[in-house]
Scaffold this motif. Structure first.
Motif, PDB file in Angstrom:
ATOM      1  N   LYS A 168       1.165  -1.163  -0.076  1.00 62.73           N
ATOM      2  CA  LYS A 168      -0.357   0.105   0.009  1.00 62.73           C
ATOM      3  C   LYS A 168       1.398   1.424  -0.224  1.00 62.73           C
ATOM      4  CE  LYS A 168      -3.673   2.316   2.379  1.00 62.73           C
ATOM      5  NZ  LYS A 168      -5.062   2.355   3.964  1.00 62.73           N
ATOM      6  N   GLU A 169       1.809   1.158   0.901  1.00 58.92           N
ATOM      7  CA  GLU A 169       2.349   2.415   0.987  1.00 58.92           C
ATOM      8  C   GLU A 169       3.271   2.921  -0.716  1.00 58.92           C
ATOM      9  OE1 GLU A 169       2.985   4.773   2.913  1.00 58.92           O
ATOM     10  OE2 GLU A 169       1.837   3.920   4.535  1.00 58.92           O
ATOM     11  N   ILE A 170       4.086   2.056  -0.921  1.00 60.13           N
ATOM     12  CA  ILE A 170       4.575   1.678  -2.305  1.00 60.13           C
ATOM     13  C   ILE A 170       3.629   2.120  -3.670  1.00 60.13           C
ATOM     14  CG2 ILE A 170       6.023   0.351  -3.795  1.00 60.13           C
ATOM     15  CD1 ILE A 170       7.128  -1.490  -1.557  1.00 60.13           C
ATOM     16  N   ALA A 171       2.778   1.259  -3.377  1.00 55.94           N
ATOM     17  CA  ALA A 171       1.360   1.868  -3.995  1.00 55.94           C
ATOM     18  C   ALA A 171       1.457   3.816  -4.246  1.00 55.94           C
ATOM     19  CB  ALA A 171      -0.191   1.239  -4.400  1.00 55.94           C
ATOM     20  N   LYS A 172       1.036   4.086  -3.174  1.00 54.12           N
ATOM     21  CA  LYS A 172       0.459   5.290  -2.980  1.00 54.12           C
ATOM     22  C   LYS A 172       2.143   6.396  -3.130  1.00 54.12           C
ATOM     23  CE  LYS A 172      -0.341   8.511   0.988  1.00 54.12           C
ATOM     24  NZ  LYS A 172      -0.194   8.748   2.233  1.00 54.12           N
ATOM     25  N   ALA A 212      12.387  -0.383   6.815  1.00 58.30           N
ATOM     26  CA  ALA A 212      13.115   1.032   6.127  1.00 58.30           C
ATOM     27  C   ALA A 212      12.836   1.421   4.859  1.00 58.30           C
ATOM     28  CB  ALA A 212      14.077   0.219   6.505  1.00 58.30           C
ATOM     29  N   ILE A 213      11.744   0.561   3.995  1.00 52.32           N
ATOM     30  CA  ILE A 213      11.308   0.860   3.412  1.00 52.32           C
ATOM     31  C   ILE A 213       9.949   1.834   3.253  1.00 52.32           C
ATOM     32  CG2 ILE A 213       9.415  -0.143   1.077  1.00 52.32           C
ATOM     33  CD1 ILE A 213      11.137  -2.378   1.162  1.00 52.32           C
ATOM     34  N   VAL A 214       9.049   1.708   3.746  1.00 53.94           N
ATOM     35  CA  VAL A 214       8.121   2.064   4.763  1.00 53.94           C
ATOM     36  C   VAL A 214       8.693   4.043   4.508  1.00 53.94           C
ATOM     37  CG1 VAL A 214       6.372   3.216   5.956  1.00 53.94           C
ATOM     38  CG2 VAL A 214       6.840   0.834   5.080  1.00 53.94           C
ATOM     39  N   THR A 215       9.381   3.978   5.164  1.00 55.11           N
ATOM     40  CA  THR A 215      10.441   4.829   5.894  1.00 55.11           C
ATOM     41  C   THR A 215      10.888   5.962   5.072  1.00 55.11           C
ATOM     42  OG1 THR A 215      10.559   4.593   8.614  1.00 55.11           O
ATOM     43  CG2 THR A 215      12.008   6.013   7.463  1.00 55.11           C
ATOM     44  N   LEU A 216      11.764   5.329   4.364  1.00 55.58           N
ATOM     45  CA  LEU A 216      12.767   5.832   3.439  1.00 55.58           C
ATOM     46  C   LEU A 216      12.071   6.367   1.443  1.00 55.58           C
ATOM     47  CD1 LEU A 216      16.068   3.321   3.360  1.00 55.58           C
ATOM     48  CD2 LEU A 216      15.220   6.343   4.723  1.00 55.58           C
ATOM     49  N   THR A 229      -1.803   1.097  -8.274  1.00 50.01           N
ATOM     50  CA  THR A 229      -2.013  -0.146  -7.744  1.00 50.01           C
ATOM     51  C   THR A 229      -1.222  -0.569  -6.796  1.00 50.01           C
ATOM     52  OG1 THR A 229      -2.583  -1.349  -9.517  1.00 50.01           O
ATOM     53  CG2 THR A 229      -4.414   0.255  -9.628  1.00 50.01           C
ATOM     54  N   GLU A 230      -1.928  -1.201  -5.617  1.00 52.33           N
ATOM     55  CA  GLU A 230      -1.179  -2.312  -5.111  1.00 52.33           C
ATOM     56  C   GLU A 230      -1.233  -3.828  -5.776  1.00 52.33           C
ATOM     57  OE1 GLU A 230      -3.059  -2.658  -1.234  1.00 52.33           O
ATOM     58  OE2 GLU A 230      -4.282  -1.223  -0.850  1.00 52.33           O
ATOM     59  N   GLU A 231      -1.797  -3.922  -6.372  1.00 54.48           N
ATOM     60  CA  GLU A 231      -1.492  -5.456  -7.471  1.00 54.48           C
ATOM     61  C   GLU A 231      -0.796  -5.431  -8.588  1.00 54.48           C
ATOM     62  OE1 GLU A 231      -5.799  -4.599  -5.595  1.00 54.48           O
ATOM     63  OE2 GLU A 231      -4.491  -3.635  -6.899  1.00 54.48           O
ATOM     64  N   GLU A 232      -0.071  -3.691  -9.263  1.00 58.54           N
ATOM     65  CA  GLU A 232       1.080  -2.807  -9.767  1.00 58.54           C
ATOM     66  C   GLU A 232       2.404  -3.450  -8.752  1.00 58.54           C
ATOM     67  OE1 GLU A 232      -1.530  -1.021 -12.865  1.00 58.54           O
ATOM     68  OE2 GLU A 232      -0.894   0.026 -11.180  1.00 58.54           O
ATOM     69  N   VAL A 233       2.183  -3.621  -7.471  1.00 58.82           N
ATOM     70  CA  VAL A 233       3.372  -3.385  -7.058  1.00 58.82           C
ATOM     71  C   VAL A 233       4.455  -4.948  -5.949  1.00 58.82           C
ATOM     72  CG1 VAL A 233       3.280  -0.865  -6.501  1.00 58.82           C
ATOM     73  CG2 VAL A 233       2.893  -2.824  -5.156  1.00 58.82           C
ATOM     74  N   LEU A 234       5.826  -5.167  -5.970  1.00 56.24           N
ATOM     75  CA  LEU A 234       6.322  -6.285  -5.281  1.00 56.24           C
ATOM     76  C   LEU A 234       7.682  -5.394  -4.873  1.00 56.24           C
ATOM     77  CD1 LEU A 234       5.941  -9.504  -5.319  1.00 56.24           C
ATOM     78  CD2 LEU A 234       6.994  -9.714  -7.319  1.00 56.24           C
ATOM     79  N   PRO A 235       7.379  -5.943  -2.952  1.00 55.61           N
ATOM     80  CA  PRO A 235       8.327  -5.606  -2.619  1.00 55.61           C
ATOM     81  C   PRO A 235       9.460  -6.590  -2.733  1.00 55.61           C
ATOM     82  CG  PRO A 235       6.716  -5.316  -1.567  1.00 55.61           C
ATOM     83  CD  PRO A 235       6.419  -5.898  -2.485  1.00 55.61           C
ATOM     84  N   GLY A 236      11.119  -6.830  -2.453  1.00 61.39           N
ATOM     85  CA  GLY A 236      11.744  -7.471  -2.576  1.00 61.39           C
ATOM     86  C   GLY A 236      13.156  -7.942  -1.807  1.00 61.39           C
TER      87      GLY A 236
END
Length: 356
Positions: A64-68, A252-256, A73-80
């Protein structure tokens, strides 16, 4: 002994060159020379208790945070777990298919594709064209190709392609139903980067990989993400294990993602220092430095002689550069240097000035 496969392999390079310096400045490492945001270490200490519980296997908040952040959309992102994990997972899409690589480029793409039984074709750019390519170039070699994979800005050349060319290229691939994979590990080191986001929103068969370890100087934490066409992202998700991003990495991802001012400031500082260093090296009259849009650059002798003696001399003087023996068509005739702090760059300039 073979040459080290990557930068940041100090012991392996010292063994290869038979040098033994403890006080080494590693110009083969292309992370942010100014370090991580100053508060990050204290934050990591605050987050330590999170390691005693499992992270969310569906990565709901993280996606959700990356998509924002991206506006998708959330379906278009993938963390790794770093860019490397996403590279190998993406390569699984192309088992028994044909992928065109634009080289010279990061060697892990070819390794990942061949490990997954993809057929790899190569289009190699050259110094004569300043490592540039055109859509017409690719049209000639892209017959019977399922995908085209490249790095932008490119590693190790530091080059970018014009927005008009990229726009035409993506349209060409869309019309030919070819998947496009772009690694943007150094995207945020550009002062004015080209964005692939509009093409994701138009549902192009596009996948974009991003690393967060370069800009934020935290390669040991292994964090990154990708975005792209929903159906392709879903397939890659199925190749990854649950909990592939650890609890510290998630936080870390959400913060950065909120650190755009830090990113912009870093890109500007590196741009100024890179141009200064390039100018000073050219004044020596011994080397040719190639233009770069990011935090590293290529260098060779003006007479195009073998750079191994220079690489050895640098190591003896406490400077490690990135060799290019593993890169097609570069084959050791160039060295790659990171843009470091002004003090470190002055030490490099001093050593280069004493080479003949």
């Amino acid at each position: 002994m073979s040459w080290p496969e990557h930068g940041a392999m100090n012991e392996a390079l010292q063994e290869k060159l038979q040098t033994n310096r403890r006080d080494v400045i590693d110009f083969s490492v292309n992370t942010n020379p100014y370090g991580a945001p100053p508060y990050l270490l204290d934050k990591m200490k605050e987050w330590l208790s999170s390691i005693f519980t499992y992270p969310d296997p569906k990565q709901t908040k993280l996606k959700k945070e990356i998509a924002k952040h991206l506006g998708v959309t959330e379906e278009e992102v993938l963390p790794g777990n770093g860019g490397a994990e996403l590279i190998y997972a993406t390569a699984r899409l192309f088992t028994n298919q044909t992928v065109l690589l634009i080289e010279p480029t990061f060697t892990e793409y070819r390794l990942a594709l061949t490990a997954n039984h993809a057929r790899v074709k190569s289009y190699v750019t050259t110094e004569e064209t300043m490592w540039q390519w055109t859509v017409e170039d690719l049209e000639k070699v892209a017959k019977d190709v399922d995908a085209i994979w490249f790095c932008h800005p490119n590693n190790p050349t530091g080059t970018t392609i014009s927005p008009n060319t990229l726009d035409s290229f993506l349209t060409f691939c869309y019309e030919k139903n070819m998947t496009v994979v772009v690694d943007e590990a150094f995207f945020d080191f550009q002062v004015t980067p080209f964005s692939f986001l509009p093409y994701v929103k138009k549902d192009y068969p596009l996948l974009v990989l991003r690393s967060m370890t370069k800009m934020f100087a935290i390669p040991g934490l292994r964090i990154g993400y990708m975005f792209g066409q929903r159906s392709l992202i879903q397939q890659i998700q199925s190749f990854l294990p649950a909990w592939n991003v650890n609890s510290l990495g998630e936080k870390a991802i959400v913060t950065l993602l909120q650190e755009q001012n830090f990113v912009n400031d870093t890109a500007k500082r590196i741009h100024v220092e890179r141009e200064r260093v390039h100018s000073e090296i050219e004044k020596l009259g011994t080397f040719h430095v190639f233009p770069s849009a990011v935090n590293f650059y290529l260098l060779r002798h003006v007479d195009n002689r073998d750079v191994e003696p220079l690489l050895r001399f640098l190591a003896q003087e406490g400077i490690h550069a990135r060799h290019t023996y593993h890169f097609p068509r570069l084959e050791g005739r160039y060295l790659r240097f990171a843009v470091k702090t002004r003090k470190e760059n002055e030490q490099l300039l001093d050593v280069l000035s004493r080479w003949n």
